[in-house]
Each structure stands twice: as structure tokens, then as C-alpha cells.
Motif scaffolding. Structure first.
Motif, mmCIF file in Angstrom:
data_model
loop_
_atom_site.group_PDB
_atom_site.id
_atom_site.type_symbol
_atom_site.label_atom_id
_atom_site.label_comp_id
_atom_site.label_asym_id
_atom_site.label_seq_id
_atom_site.Cartn_x
_atom_site.Cartn_y
_atom_site.Cartn_z
ATOM 1 N N TYR A 191 -16.548 -65.930 -12.808
ATOM 2 C CA TYR A 191 -16.370 -67.451 -12.761
ATOM 3 C C TYR A 191 -15.464 -67.831 -14.029
ATOM 4 O O TYR A 191 -14.815 -68.878 -13.737
ATOM 5 C CB TYR A 191 -18.070 -68.124 -12.924
ATOM 6 N N SER A 195 -22.833 -72.015 -14.931
ATOM 7 C CA SER A 195 -22.714 -72.025 -13.694
ATOM 8 C C SER A 195 -24.181 -72.110 -13.016
ATOM 9 O O SER A 195 -24.801 -71.097 -13.154
ATOM 10 C CB SER A 195 -21.811 -71.000 -13.079
ATOM 11 N N SER A 208 -23.469 -78.007 -12.717
ATOM 12 C CA SER A 208 -23.761 -76.843 -13.403
ATOM 13 C C SER A 208 -24.879 -77.026 -14.383
ATOM 14 O O SER A 208 -25.314 -75.897 -14.758
ATOM 15 C CB SER A 208 -22.484 -76.132 -14.049
ATOM 16 N N GLU A 251 -12.107 -67.615 -12.951
ATOM 17 C CA GLU A 251 -11.692 -68.621 -11.979
ATOM 18 C C GLU A 251 -11.467 -69.852 -12.801
ATOM 19 O O GLU A 251 -10.387 -70.590 -12.509
ATOM 20 C CB GLU A 251 -13.122 -68.882 -11.181
#
Lengths: 292, 515
Positions: free
Chosen positions: B502, B481, B311, B505
Motif C-alpha cells: 500500500y 489503511s 483510513s 502504491e
């Protein structure tokens, strides 16, 4: 459950099979006999070089003509040569020439080679490429040929032979040292050393060099054996010590004329050379394993 | 009848006992988790079951009843007929457990071939089937790829595919997710769960993370120093742990802790990062590892950069610590001088405490190094400072004469922190500094970092893939990310009210608190 108790496809019988004794594993910490013998050989030869008088009472230079070409026996361990000199005395007294020569040769190779490798590996870029191409060229020439070339430039003599053999091994040392330096250079602790405010030279000296030396030291031990062989070879070819110096290669060369009648003149000094070379190789392997 | 019953298993390394009489059992179709710190003998126990002990280890005593056979007395040759076909193993490190010169398909096919399948077409069909089953997209392509072309999560899936190829009745999973990102970890654990439901396979799950064990196992076996200290159904062990050790593991598991969020004090920024970009040349096209990252860190607080591997969080950290130069953008650190002196102000602590300490130096020399580099104090003064630093990181003074290899991972990380503190920096960049450690040690190091921050007013930039850890230590968080920051805020905001999908998640991937 699908066949939880059915034995595997290999048809392994279940039940009634007596449990065999567990496979006993090789015990650790066993004395490595070969290594001990190797150190004994090297230690003995070193003692020969330092205090030859302890091992033989005969003079290595002056012979007794009446006792010429005696086969090995109680009086003369390795027999005598054509002018009645004790061959064992000559081997013992000759060890100092061969050992110091090998030491100089390894020293030259180790110092020059490690320095080149360290610089190439640490600097990288153009300097690295340039140094390593020179090393490639050196490696492409057979070692003995290279040594002969250097001797022709420097002139014969024990020291020159040693230097020539040393230069022949610079390339091997340089390549190994560079590979190690490149590996160590990438580690976190080297970056951390720069991160602690270390200057380039200090980091090289404190971290990169000590951590790269392991395999190089192992190679030095191996090269020590190889150098003895190379120096003896050059001595045999007549580029090294002048007669009547009892240098090992020269000893074997002198015995060549009596090969048919007096086998001991060549075989026994030759066996000593082989033993020392093998011992150095065995020691080198143990160093490589410990430090690598 | 139990699928696997182990009675009084004893294993020693070079004559030194490591496992002292462990007994456990696995029923068909259940998940039993073996939990403990490194060195507790849990992996040794797991490997002993299928005769895969290293050459310096011996199985001294015990019975391993699998079905009707006692595997303890079996030769390697006989064990081979059981390994793979009846008991599958999912190893710990997906990076090193695949043969780099063989395609993935060939490696799974080998399992089938070794156990008697000769028909090439059948093997191929079965391999593709397996790859699809473990959730790898486009199995045809994957089968032809080599391990280095796959990510860590994909490799672990391949290893699982190989483990289930012959539908074993037991899978031994040795820390199957320790090397993986949290989101990947969750998917892999889900996959193992699914396979268990589908095939009725029992799983022996070896892990140091009680958080993982809590959500996934039916029964728990807690190990310490080669002994089982507690066992029982997972829910009852977690609800009422009997042993002090189990309680400690439970407290230390970051996912299971319910500490209040640290308050953000506010104040002047110590680090200001603006529009940071880093491009790497990969072949012809430049690759943007970091793509316009901006954030601020208040003096004396901890800012966390969170994201999966790749990332760009580590690259950002390295640019902040000036180990990498930005392609564009700026990093300004309040009060930091230029040149070599910068290192007195900003220090980096590495992820791997095994690699960041010079193995040839003593601990004293390692900690003294920054002092020598900057010429701080004479020899006795430096000695005194080293002793002082060792005390600060709660290490005994006599460790100064030891070398790194004699220390445990946690001790080494303390040494690395002591070294970082030696030159009295104001900013510490911690690059996954606790990720390689066991939960218990991790908790200790986090506590140490918190104390040091309080005492010395340090500013931390904390890089981590583990949100549970971040929640404990950081005041503010940026979620990264694909090289960009997708969400920034105080820890409380990000954890209780995530805005970006994200982030949600990532949060969902934290092993649930089970109570």
C-alpha cells in the motif's frame, strides 16, 4: 480529427452570422425601490408614534359633532367619523398603541423563542426532544386561537393582547432558532472554541448565539408586521384597547357600522395596516438575504 | 489548424477586471495545462470559453475560435448546442456537481437526451457502456445508484463519463482531481490520458498543482493575476522556466522538490498511543474506524499519519486531541493535565480555514479567545500577545481588526495557527492543515510550521493524504489503511525503502518529477 470544424448537431450556421451584441447583464448596486419605500413607510409610522402632534392638529378623542361623517378631503385627510373626530388624527395617534403592542409581542416571542431554541439546540438529547414536542403542539394550534386562549386566561387589555400575540409566535422563533443553533453547533469554529478551552456557556454566548441570530432577526421583522395585524384583529374583536382609544383594530371595528355609507372609516385605517405589514415583510426579506 | 484559439480574452466581475487579455490555443488531441494560484483567473478563463460565467461576470472582449465559429458572441441557447456535444466539462468538485435526487445513470442519459437521442434502450446501453469505459465496476448497479452512494473518485468518473458521452473534441477539466486522494487522483488522470489516446480528444487541464500538470500535459500556460506570464512546451518550461513566478511554482510543488529528508533527532516521547480502537455504530453492525493503532512521537519532532480518506487517520487525530473518546486503548501525552487545562497543552488545527474561524469575530478576537478562556493576562497584556502572535505567523498587525472573510485561505490558516499557539501548547495536531491550500501557500505554511517547531520546540502530529507534503515536513511516518497502521518508520525509510504494497502504491501516485 473527426469533424473538428463541423458545427454541432443543433444546425448552427457558421460564418457570415453577424456577432450579436453581448448579453448585457443586470447591473449590480441598483437601488431597491421597494425596500426604500418599505423603510419610508415604517419610518413614517414610527414618527407618528413618537411625535403625532407634527402630523395632525386634531384631537383624536374629542370630536366636533357638527363635522361628523365628512368624506376625505382637504380639511380631513381621512374624513371624520360618526362623532366628528378626524380619522387621520386617530390613525396617527393610534400608531403608538399598535407599534408598542407589536414591539412587546415580538419581544416576548423573540426572547422566549430564541432562549428555548438555543437551549434545545445546544443541549440536544432528551431536553431537545421535550422542548420541540411542546413547540410542535403550540404550532399545531392556530395562532389567533392560541392568542384568544391566552387573553381569556390573562384578561383583555392592550398589554395582555401583546403578550398573547407574542406567546403565539414563540413556537416559530424556537423552531427557527433551534435549527440554526444545531447547524452552527456542528461547525469547526465552535469545536475550535471548545478546543481553545472555552466553557459551554461562553461558547454559546460568543459563537453559537451571534451566528444563529441572522434568520431569527429576519423572522422578528416579519413577525412585527404579523403582530400588528394580529393585535388589530384582536382589537377589532374587542379584546384589546377600550374605546375611545384610537387603536387601529378598534378604529376599523367602529367603522364597520357605517360600511355602507362611509367607506373611509374602515378602508383608510385598513390600508395603513396593510402598508405597514407589507413594509415589514419586505424589510424582513432583505435582512434574511443579507445575514443568511 | 487549431481546435481552439482564444485571442485576448477579457473578463470582469462587477466591473472589476479579472482576466486581462488571455490568449491560448489547443491543437487537436493535445493536453494543454493552465497553471496558476487561486485568483489567477484560470478557472474564470476556462468557464468563459463555454459561456458558464457566474451572473456577476461579464465577457468584455476577446475571440474564442472553436473550429470556425467564434463562441464569444454566442447566446446561451446557441452555446448549449456546443456544450456537451463538442466541448465537455469535468467540473472541480465531484461532491456538488451531481444532482443528489437523480440516479447516476439518469444523469448521464440526460446528456444524450438533451442532444437529441430519444430511444430509451439505446440511451441505456450507451450509459452502461460509458460507465464501463470510465472504469466503474458493475455498471448495471452503478447506473441505478445515487451520487451519495458513490465515493469521490467514483463520482468524478461519472462526471467524466458524462463529459465524454458525445465524444467531444475538447474536454475542459477544471481542477478535476483537487478534491481527491492522491491514489484516486492518479487513476483519474490516467483515465483522462487513456480517453485522449482512444478518442483523440484534446484536453484543457486547469490546475494549481504544477506536479499534476508536469506529468500530464504537452504544453503549459502559466497564469498570474489574470495574465499569461509564460507558455511553451511542458518539458522546456519545466527545464528552464523564464519567469520568476514559474520558478516559484516549480519550487513550491511538493512533488517536484528534492529536499533532503529531515533528520530524526531522537529523545523522549511526547505522545504515546497504544492499541487505539474507535467503533461507530452504523445500523446494527459496529464499524471499526480505527483498529488497534499504536505509535510514538518524539518530543519536538513531526510524526505524520498518512492514508486515504476513510483510513481512520482523522479519527485517530481527534482522539489524540480529545475531541473523540476511544472505544478502547490509550493516548498519553507527556505532561498534559486533565480536564479543560488539557487544551493548553494540545491544540488542533483544522483542514478548512474557511470553517474554523468564527465569521463574526475579528482576527484579534479570534486569536485572543484562548487567552480569555484561560484568563491569561489582563486586556493590554492580551492585546500585546495577539500582536506578538500575528508577528510570529508573519501576518501584518493591522489584520487584527479585520474579519475572516477579508482574508485569503493562507492568511486564515495562519490565523488558525496563531490561535492554536496562543495558549502556549506543546503539541499541535494538524488535521490536513495544508490540504485545502494552493501549492505556493502550502509551501509557505509548511515553512512557517517548521520555523515554529524550531523556535518553540513544538511536537506535531501531522495528518495528510499527500505523501509529497509529508516528505517535506515529517521526521517519522505511519501509513494507515482501513483503520490499521500498515507501516511505520522514519521518513527516509518509508520513502526510500517502502515495505508494504500500500505504501508503494501511495508513493507511485505522487506525480513524477519531470526533468
Amino acid at each position: 480529427m473527426t469533424g473538428a470544424s463541423v458545427p454541432g448537431a443543433g444546425g448552427v450556421g457558421s460564418g457570415g452570422v453577424p456577432v450579436p451584441a453581448r448579453v448585457a447583464r443586470r447591473p449590480r448596486g441598483r437601488v431597491p425601490v421597494g425596500l426604500v419605500v418599505a423603510w419610508l413607510v415604517v419610518g413614517l409610522v414610527l414618527l407618528w408614534a413618537v411625535v403625532p402632534g407634527l402630523f395632525t392638529a386634531y384631537d383624536p378623542i374629542a370630536g366636533v359633532p357638527a363635522e361628523k361623517l365628512r368624506p376625505p378631503g382637504a380639511g380631513h385627510l381621512f374624513g371624520t367619523d360618526a362623532v366628528g373626530r378626524d380619522v387621520f388624527a386617530r390613525v396617527v395617534h393610534g400608531s403608538v398603541h399598535s407599534l408598542s403592542g407589536a414591539l412587546v409581542a415580538v419581544g416576548v416571542g423573540l426572547l422566549l423563542g430564541t432562549l428555548l431554541g438555543l437551549l434545545a439546540g445546544a443541549a440536544g438529547g432528551v431536553a431537545d426532544a421535550a422542548v420541540m414536542r411542546v413547540v410542535d403542539v403550540l404550532l399545531s394550534v392556530p395562532g389567533l386561537l392560541l392568542a384568544l386562549t391566552v387573553i381569556i386566561l390573562l384578561g383583555p387589555g392592550t398589554v395582555n393582547v401583546a403578550i398573547a400575540v407574542g406567546i403565539g409566535s414563540v413556537a416559530a422563533f424556537a423552531r427557527l432558532a433551534r435549527a440554526e443553533v444545531v447547524r452552527v453547533r456542528r461547525t469547526d469554529y465552535v469545536e475550535a472554541a471548545f478546543g481553545s478551552g472555552g466553557r459551554f456557556g461562553a461558547v454559546l454566548w460568543r459563537h453559537v448565539l451571534p451566528n444563529s441570530l441572522g434568520p431569527v432577526v429576519a423572522l422578528a421583522a416579519l413577525q412585527f408586521g404579523a403582530a400588528i395585524l394580529a393585535i388589530s384583529t384582536l382589537g377589532f374583536l374587542g379584546y384589546g384597547a377600550e374605546p375611545p382609544t384610537p387603536e387601529w383594530g378598534l378604529l376599523i371595528a367602529e367603522g364597520r357600522n357605517y360600511l355602507a355609507t362611509s367607506w373611509w372609516l374602515t378602508t383608510l385605517p385598513g390600508a395603513v395596516v396593510v402598508a405597514v405589514v407589507l413594509a415589514a415583510g419586505r424589510i424582513s426579506r432583505s435582512i434574511g438575504r443579507e445575514r443568511g | 489548424m487549431s481546435l481552439l484559439e482564444v485571442h485576448d480574452l477579457k473578463v470582469s466581475y462587477d466591473g472589476r477586471p479579472a482576466v486581462h487579455g488571455v490568449s491560448l490555443s489547443v491543437e487537436p488531441g493535445e493536453v494543454v495545462a493552465v497553471v496558476g494560484e487561486s485568483g489567477s483567473g484560470k478557472s474564470t478563463t476556462a468557464h468563459a470559453l463555454i459561456g458558464l460565467l457566474p451572473s456577476n461576470a461579464t465577457l468584455d472582449a476577446g475571440r474564442i475560435l472553436f473550429g470556425e465559429a467564434d463562441l464569444a458572441g454566442w447566446s446561451q441557447r446557441r452555446l448549449r448546442s456546443v456544450r456537451g456535444s463538442r466541448i465537455g466539462l469535468v467540473p472541480q468538485d465531484p461532491a456538488n456537481s451531481l444532482d443528489p435526487v437523480k440516479t447516476v445513470g439518469a444523469q448521464i442519459g440526460e446528456v444524450l437526451r438533451v442532444h437529441g437521442e430519444r430511444d430509451r434502450r439505446k440511451i441505456r446501453a450507451r450509459v452502461l457502456d460509458l460507465l464501463a469505459r470510465v472504469g466503474l465496476p458493475d455498471p448495471e448497479t452503478r447506473a441505478r445508484q445515487y451520487p451519495h452512494e458513490l465515493s469521490g473518485g467514483m463520482r468524478q468518473r461519472v462526471l467524466i463519463a458524462a463529459a465524454i458521452a458525445l465524444r467531444p473534441s475538447l474536454i475542459i477539466a477544471d481542477e478535476p482531481t483537487s478534491a481527491l486522494d492522491v491514489t484516486v487522483q492518479r487513476r483519474i488522470l490516467d483515465l483522462i490520458d487513456d480517453l485522449r489516446a482512444e478518442y483523440g480528444t484534446a484536453v484543457l487541464l486547469v490546475t494549481h498543482d504544477l506536479g499534476v500538470a508536469a506529468g500530464r500535459s504537452d504544453r503549459l500556460v502559466v497564469m498570474k493575476d489574470g495574465r499569461v506570464v509564460e507558455r511553451g512546451p511542458t518539458s522546456s518550461v519545466l527545464a528552464a522556466p523564464q519567469e520568476g513566478y514559474t520558478k516559484r511554482l516549480l519550487d513550491d510543488a511538493p512533488a517536484l522538490s528534492a529536499r533532503p529528508f529531515p533528520d530524526h533527532p531522537g529523545g523522549p516521547p511526547a505522545i504515546v498511543v497504544r492499541d487505539l480502537v474507535k467503533e461507530f455504530r452504523v445500523g446494527r453492525r459496529p464499524f471499526r474506524a480505527v483498529d488497534g493503532v499504536s505509535f510514538e512521537v518524539t518530543r519536538g519532532t513531526t510524526h505524520a499519519l498518512v492514508g486515504e480518506s476513510g483510513s481512520g487517520k482523522t479519527t485517530t487525530a481527534r482522539m489524540v486531541a480529545r475531541f473523540a473518546t476511544p472505544t478502547s486503548g490509550t493516548v498519553s501525552i507527556a505532561g498534559a493535565p486533565d480536564g479543560r487545562r488539557f487544551r493548553r497543552h494540545v491544540q488542533l488545527v483544522y483542514q478548512n480555514p474557511y470553517g474554523s474561524l468564527d465569521p463574526r469575530q475579528t482576527i484579534g478576537e479570534i486569536i485572543e479567545e484562548p487567552l480569555r478562556n484561560f484568563g491569561l493576562g489582563d486586556r493590554p497584556a492580551r492585546r500585546a500577545r495577539v500582536a506578538d502572535l500575528l508577528e510570529r505567523v508573519a501576518l501584518p498587525g493591522e489584520l487584527a481588526a479585520r474579519r475572516p472573510r477579508e482574508l485569503s485561505g493562507g492568511q486564515r490558516q495562519r490565523v488558525a495557527i496563531a490561535r492554536a499557539l496562543a495558549a502556549e501548547p506543546e503539541v499541535l495536531v494538524l488535521d490536513e492543515a495544508v490540504s485545502a491550500l494552493d501549492v505556493t501557500v502550502q509551501a509557505q505554511i509548511l515553512a512557517l510550521l517548521e520555523r515554529l517547531q524550531r523556535e518553540l520546540g513544538l511536537t506535531y502530529l501531522f495528518i495528510s493524504h499527500d505523501l509529497a507534503v509529508v516528505r517535506q515536513i515529517s521526521h517519522t511516518v505511519s501509513v494507515m489503511s482501513k483503520g490499521r497502521i500498515v507501516e511505520t518508520g522514519t521518513t527516509r525509510q518509508v520513502f526510500s525503502d517502502p515495505r508494504h504494497d500500500y505504501t508503494r502504491e501511495l508513493l507511485a501516485a505522487i506525480p513524477e518529477r519531470v526533468r
